[in-house]
Enzyme design. Structure first.
Site, mmCIF file in Angstrom:
data_model
loop_
_atom_site.group_PDB
_atom_site.id
_atom_site.type_symbol
_atom_site.label_atom_id
_atom_site.label_comp_id
_atom_site.label_asym_id
_atom_site.label_seq_id
_atom_site.Cartn_x
_atom_site.Cartn_y
_atom_site.Cartn_z
ATOM 1 N N ASN A 451 22.202 77.086 25.494
ATOM 2 C CA ASN A 451 22.414 76.421 26.777
ATOM 3 C C ASN A 451 21.456 77.083 27.768
ATOM 4 O OD1 ASN A 451 23.272 75.419 29.197
ATOM 5 N ND2 ASN A 451 25.327 76.357 29.128
ATOM 6 N N LYS A 453 20.868 76.400 30.731
ATOM 7 C CA LYS A 453 21.375 76.380 32.108
ATOM 8 C C LYS A 453 20.243 75.944 33.063
ATOM 9 C CE LYS A 453 25.000 79.559 30.880
ATOM 10 N NZ LYS A 453 25.853 80.658 31.223
ATOM 11 N N HIS A 538 31.497 72.719 31.027
ATOM 12 C CA HIS A 538 31.135 74.142 31.098
ATOM 13 C C HIS A 538 31.834 74.764 32.298
ATOM 14 C CE1 HIS A 538 28.843 77.836 31.411
ATOM 15 N NE2 HIS A 538 28.457 77.631 30.151
ATOM 16 N N GLU A 540 30.899 76.771 34.468
ATOM 17 C CA GLU A 540 30.126 76.796 35.718
ATOM 18 C C GLU A 540 30.225 75.445 36.426
ATOM 19 O OE1 GLU A 540 26.562 78.111 33.806
ATOM 20 O OE2 GLU A 540 27.478 80.071 33.468
ATOM 21 N N GLU A 610 34.702 79.406 25.570
ATOM 22 C CA GLU A 610 33.895 80.353 26.336
ATOM 23 C C GLU A 610 34.789 81.037 27.369
ATOM 24 O OE1 GLU A 610 29.431 78.951 26.128
ATOM 25 O OE2 GLU A 610 30.390 78.372 27.995
ATOM 26 N N GLY A 616 27.765 85.751 30.666
ATOM 27 C CA GLY A 616 26.715 86.433 31.425
ATOM 28 C C GLY A 616 27.121 87.794 31.940
ATOM 29 N N SER A 656 28.230 86.059 26.272
ATOM 30 C CA SER A 656 27.543 87.311 25.908
ATOM 31 C C SER A 656 27.388 87.468 24.401
ATOM 32 C CB SER A 656 28.283 88.517 26.493
ATOM 33 O OG SER A 656 28.250 88.438 27.909
HETATM 34 P P1 13P Z 1 25.868 83.954 28.048
HETATM 35 O O1 13P Z 1 25.552 83.867 26.595
HETATM 36 O O2 13P Z 1 24.716 84.154 28.934
HETATM 37 O O3 13P Z 1 27.026 84.834 28.313
HETATM 38 O O4 13P Z 1 26.377 82.468 28.470
HETATM 39 C C1 13P Z 1 27.266 81.831 27.676
HETATM 40 C C2 13P Z 1 27.328 80.429 28.138
HETATM 41 O O5 13P Z 1 27.760 80.148 29.230
HETATM 42 C C3 13P Z 1 26.854 79.395 27.241
HETATM 43 O O6 13P Z 1 27.191 78.141 27.705
#
Ligand code: 13P
Length: 695
Positions: A451, A453, A538, A540, A610, A616, A656
């Site tokens: 992803n 982002k 997601h 976010e 997740e 992150g 992560s």
């Molecule tokens: P990270 O791998 O950066 O923690 O992000 C995970 C994520 O949000 C994948 O959609």
């Protein structure tokens, strides 16, 4: 309580209510169907009490009685089998919405002393009926709102057979009992009862006190009298009423009194103490009695005269003209006795009907359509089967009901389980194999999805995609690889990568199909770039752009409709994890957006767990934590869609995830790969995670 437990509690409650209602509706419909005339009389009582008796044609109460019993019985059976849920719950709700206020009115005003809900089988007071209806209304609302929780016992293929047979059975039962007599008799004048004994009051018991009023006429003037001031025989009897003055012990039979119509004499004792046979032709309203079998009645009377048996016509019609008309019409020579109208209607559900007693014991009853004829009355009653007490018992009736209703339905149920459900299962398996290649192999796919982002310019993205493509070329992969990029990259990246090795997806899409939604990108636009996946839900997007379960539901539908695969994200925030609420949260996210999907659509979804606290942050869920919640997620899918679908859904872990921990995470039986953020922006890191499946 956790969501799953709430779900189970709702299921249990709705199904308990459903069985309570089914039982009561079946019972109530059945006892009414067994005695259609009884319900008809009750409806007439209601119409009279509400001053509406002139408003409807005379056949209306009987028709309504038959329709009501059929409706109640059928609703009960449908609820019992859990079929035609919408129809059965809506009809029961409508029924209770009408009945509950009506019974409150009856309880408050008492215009009719017993509601007749369960015929004569179970007589309730008006207040008992009202409270019973309050309980039923709560149950009905529960099943109406929670109808989707009702567990069905027969498949959609055979439900028509159950519904049709039920309606046919209950209508047949009503008509049979109307034409003959009720197959179950709940009244005090059952075959085998002794009328004299039914009238006795045990020693010491205080009897109810009734006041009898008599209406008599002389010179065109009508007056009311009581027993105390009963006038001489120059007054002509017109009518009588019995009013309860003081309630005491009430014998089962308290209103059996025969007054000779010609002499005005009470001959009750004389008849009941007679050791021989006596026939009663019971015609509560002689002017309304069916005269189609008068010849047979006259023959029975002649037979009685010949053998010295008593024969009386009992009626409540007191007008001379009515009895005389009957005499003229039928040539009746038998004596007439006057009796209370309700008593006569209670004695036999046929007008006219025939009752045979001996020594005050009721030996037999016949409806007008079933009178004994010359072929049966061939000898003295002492020598005939007919002269003995009829032995048909309630057990026999119940056996017949089981034979003609319960057994055929059990047969349908058996057939349904054996044939229809097996075929359906087979077909489903076949369909699922066709619609979802995951299921074909009975092994879910391992997927590593990146992803990106909001990272990378178009040029940087193109470079990253090309490099990844190159890095994977010629490599044996043990998982599917997906890259989800910003919208503007899709059209450029898709043709650059080997579709057999790398799938491309978007990170979001609009919840609308198309139109004036400035700045949005639709699922069909995503599909038009050649992309195959869309990340939805997601954390976010939920947190920063206010995406709700409802908008996600729309997005999932649109994504599926455009032939794309949703990678649907779920997961809890830190406080929720700390409060040990993670299962509850993921369940509500799944149920809120996905659990309305058909099994066929749901099987196309990829899930990504997740935990928001791990995204992150460098803080990964431990392998054990990931396995525990992935297993829980799969168990809820088992509950909702069955084991086969659950076993074939890929559930990815995200948060992560790095090359260094991927192997341990992916080694868990319920972790089927990862959704990778930061580590997907660098080819080496991303490939390191993909390689976790190669080791
Ligand atoms: P990270 O791998 O950066 O923690 O992000 C995970 C994520 O949000 C994948 O959609």
């Amino acid at each position: 309580m956790r969501n799953k437990e709430v779900h189970i509690a709702i299921n249990v409650w709705v199904n308990l209510c459903r069985f309570l209602l089914a039982g009561l509706f079946i019972f109530s419909g059945f006892v009414k169907a067994v005695d259609p005339l009884g319900t008809h009389y009750k409806i007439q009582d209601y119409l009279t009490a509400f001053g509406m008796d002139g408003l409807f044609p005379s056949y209306a109460p009987l028709l309504f009685s038959i329709v009501l019993s059929a409706l109640e019985f059928s609703i009960g059976v449908l609820l019992f089998f859990g079929v035609r849920k919408k129809t059965s719950t809506t009809l029961s709700l409508l029924l209770m919405i009408v009945m509950t206020p009506l019974t409150l009115y009856l309880a408050l005003k008492n215009p009719v002393s017993d509601c007749g809900c369960f015929g004569d089988a179970w007589v309730l007071t008006n207040w008992q009926t009202f409270w019973k209806n309050v309980v039923l209304l709560i149950a009905v609302i529960s099943v109406f709102v929670g109808k989707r929780h009702i567990i069905r016992f027969v498949s959609a293929k055979t439900e028509w057979l159950v519904s049709l047979y039920t309606i046919f059975f209950v209508l047949f039962l009503s008509l049979y009992c109307l034409n003959r007599l009720p197959v179950l008799d709940f009244r005090p004048y059952r075959i085998g009862e002794n009328i004299a004994e039914g009238m006795t009051i045990p020693e010491g018991a205080k009897p109810s006190v009734f006041e009898n009023t008599f209406i008599l006429e002389k010179n065109g003037v009508r007056k009311e009298f009581t027993l105390d001031n009963y006038p001489d025989s120059t007054w002509k009897f017109i009518d009588s009423h019995s009013v309860l003055k003081e309630k005491g012990y009430e014998p089962a039979i308290h209103d059996f009194s025969m007054m000779d119509r010609d002499t005005g004499e009470d001959i009750t004792d004389q008849v009941l103490t007679n050791k021989g046979y006596t026939f009663f032709l019971v015609a509560h309203r002689i002017e309304e009695a069916d005269d189609s079998n008068i010849d047979l009645i006259n023959e029975i009377y002649d037979y009685c005269v010949e053998h010295g048996y008593g024969f009386y016509c009992l009626t409540s019609s007191s007008e001379d003209s009515e009895i005389d008309q009957w005499r003229d019409k039928t040539g009746a020579e038998y004596p007439f006795c006057l009796m209370d109208d309700i008593t006569l209607k209670t004695m036999i559900r046929s007008n006219p009907g025939l009752m045979l007693i001996k020594n005050a014991t009721i030996l037999n009853k016949w409806s007008d359509n079933d009178l004994p004829d010359e072929y049966e009355l061939t000898d003295k009653l002492e020598n005939l089967e007919l002269g003995k007490q009829k032995v048909k018992s309630d057990v026999y009736t119940i056996e017949q009901v089981i034979l003609w209703f319960v057994l055929p339905l059990l047969f349908v149920l058996g057939l349904d389980i054996l044939v229809v459900k097996r075929n359906e299962r087979k077909r489903k398996n076949k369909d699922q194999k066709l619609i979802n290649p995951l299921i074909k192999t009975k092994m879910r796919k391992n997927i590593v999805a990146g992803n990106w982002k909001m990272n990378k310019t178009l040029q940087e993205g193109i470079t990253l995609a090309k490099d990844l493509n190159e890095a994977l070329a010629g490599e044996k992969q043990n998982c599917d690889v997906v890259i989800c990029t910003p919208f503007i990259h899709l059209a450029s990246v898709t043709p650059l990568v080997d579709a057999a090795k790398i799938g491309v997806g978007a990170e979001n899409c609009a919840d609308k199909e198309s139109g004036a939604y400035t700045g949005e990108v639709s699922a069909s636009m995503v599909a038009s770039t050649g992309a195959k996946y869309v990340i939805l839900g997601h954390s976010e997007r939920r947190a920063y752009y206010g995406e709700t379960a409802a908008t996600l539901k729309e997005k999932v539908k649109l994504v599926l409709a455009n032939g794309l695969t949703p990678i649907f994200c779920i997961g809890e925030v830190l406080e929720e994890r700390e409060a040990n609420k993670q299962n509850e949260i993921v369940y509500s996210q799944l149920a809120g957006s996905l659990y309305d999907l058909s099994a066929e659509d749901f099987a196309k979804i990829v899930l990504a767990y997740e935990p928001v606290w791990a995204i992150g942050t460098g803080k990964t869920a431990s392998a054990a934590q990931a396995q525990e919640i992935h297993a829980y997620i799969r168990s809820t899918i088992v509950d909702k869609y069955g084991k086969e679908i659950a076993d074939n859904i890929s559930i990815l872990y995200g948060g992560s995830c790095k090359a260094s921990n991927a192997k341990e995470l992916f080694a868990n039986p319920d972790v089927d790969g990862g959704l990778i953020g930061g580590a997907a922006l660098n080819v080496a890191d991303f490939k390191g995670i993909i390689d976790a499946f190669n080791a």
